[in-house]
Design a protein around this motif. Structure first.
Motif, PDB file in Angstrom:
ATOM      1  N   ALA A  45       0.835  -1.210   0.000  1.00 25.25           N
ATOM      2  CA  ALA A  45       0.000   0.000   0.000  1.00 25.25           C
ATOM      3  C   ALA A  45       0.864   1.252   0.000  1.00 25.25           C
ATOM      4  O   ALA A  45       0.549   2.233  -0.689  1.00 25.25           O
ATOM      5  CB  ALA A  45      -0.930  -0.010   1.219  1.00 25.25           C
ATOM      6  N   LEU A  46       1.939   1.233   0.750  1.00 23.91           N
ATOM      7  CA  LEU A  46       2.853   2.387   0.764  1.00 23.91           C
ATOM      8  C   LEU A  46       3.447   2.602  -0.623  1.00 23.91           C
ATOM      9  O   LEU A  46       3.546   3.743  -1.094  1.00 23.91           O
ATOM     10  CB  LEU A  46       3.976   2.183   1.781  1.00 23.91           C
ATOM     11  N   LYS A  47       3.832   1.527  -1.256  1.00 21.45           N
ATOM     12  CA  LYS A  47       4.433   1.617  -2.599  1.00 21.45           C
ATOM     13  C   LYS A  47       3.434   2.197  -3.600  1.00 21.45           C
ATOM     14  O   LYS A  47       3.780   3.066  -4.402  1.00 21.45           O
ATOM     15  CB  LYS A  47       4.913   0.235  -3.044  1.00 21.45           C
ATOM     16  N   GLY A  50       3.164   5.760  -3.381  1.00 19.97           N
ATOM     17  CA  GLY A  50       4.394   6.481  -3.668  1.00 19.97           C
ATOM     18  C   GLY A  50       5.208   6.836  -2.441  1.00 19.97           C
ATOM     19  O   GLY A  50       6.065   7.717  -2.488  1.00 19.97           O
ATOM     20  N   LEU A  51       4.971   6.139  -1.351  1.00 21.49           N
ATOM     21  CA  LEU A  51       5.689   6.411  -0.103  1.00 21.49           C
ATOM     22  C   LEU A  51       6.839   5.425   0.073  1.00 21.49           C
ATOM     23  O   LEU A  51       6.833   4.332  -0.499  1.00 21.49           O
ATOM     24  CB  LEU A  51       4.727   6.320   1.082  1.00 21.49           C
ATOM     25  N   PRO A  52       7.824   5.803   0.881  1.00 21.04           N
ATOM     26  CA  PRO A  52       8.951   4.894   1.084  1.00 21.04           C
ATOM     27  C   PRO A  52       8.551   3.671   1.920  1.00 21.04           C
ATOM     28  O   PRO A  52       7.580   3.709   2.674  1.00 21.04           O
ATOM     29  CB  PRO A  52       9.968   5.753   1.840  1.00 21.04           C
ATOM     30  N   ALA A  53       9.334   2.630   1.768  1.00 20.37           N
ATOM     31  CA  ALA A  53       9.095   1.395   2.522  1.00 20.37           C
ATOM     32  C   ALA A  53       9.343   1.641   4.005  1.00 20.37           C
ATOM     33  O   ALA A  53      10.061   2.562   4.389  1.00 20.37           O
ATOM     34  CB  ALA A  53      10.018   0.299   2.017  1.00 20.37           C
ATOM     35  N   LEU A  54       8.709   0.829   4.819  1.00 13.68           N
ATOM     36  CA  LEU A  54       8.936   0.889   6.255  1.00 13.68           C
ATOM     37  C   LEU A  54      10.378   0.467   6.560  1.00 13.68           C
ATOM     38  O   LEU A  54      10.862  -0.545   6.039  1.00 13.68           O
ATOM     39  CB  LEU A  54       7.978  -0.051   6.996  1.00 13.68           C
ATOM     40  N   VAL A  55      11.056   1.235   7.372  1.00 11.24           N
ATOM     41  CA  VAL A  55      12.433   0.920   7.739  1.00 11.24           C
ATOM     42  C   VAL A  55      12.468  -0.415   8.493  1.00 11.24           C
ATOM     43  O   VAL A  55      11.743  -0.602   9.470  1.00 11.24           O
ATOM     44  CB  VAL A  55      13.036   2.055   8.613  1.00 11.24           C
TER      45      VAL A  55
END
Length: 117
Positions: A45-47, A50-55
């Motif tokens: 969902a983050l991808k 357009g958001l970065p992956a969870l660290v």
């Protein structure tokens, strides 16, 4: 009496305590798999957004999958040991009878516990 030991003690322990322990482990493994799926869905969902992956998510997923693999292997080994104990108890009980008690053992070993996956 030996047949009672095989059936009532070893057989009962395996089919109650052993089965319960295996079910608890299976539930824990399923919970861990569900957690991994939830993190994977969150990552996807983050991808999409357009958001970065969870660290650390990739490492956490990898570790969780390794833990599940190890838990399955360890539980399957324990199941093999319990099944072998039950089989041995029945074999001993079936061969100990003598005289009037000959052939009075518990008979065939009951169904074994199945491996988990």
């Amino acid at each position: 009496m030996v047949d009672d030991d095989a059936e009532s003690d070893v057989g009962y322990d395996m089919n109650t305590s052993g089965s319960y322990d295996v079910q608890q482990e299976t539930d824990g493994i399923q919970s861990r798999r569900s957690d991994v799926s939830a993190v994977e869905r969150a990552e996807a969902a983050l991808k999409v957004d357009g958001l970065p992956a969870l660290v650390g998510a990739g490492a956490a997923i990898s570790q969780a999958q390794q833990d599940v693999t190890q838990a399955v292997a360890t539980t399957s080994k324990a199941i093999d040991d319990m099944n072998a104990d039950l089989k041995m108890a029945y074999q001993i009980a079936n061969t100990l009878g003598a005289g009037d008690c000959a052939g009075d053992g518990p008979g065939a070993t009951p169904a074994s516990l199945s491996h988990i996956s």
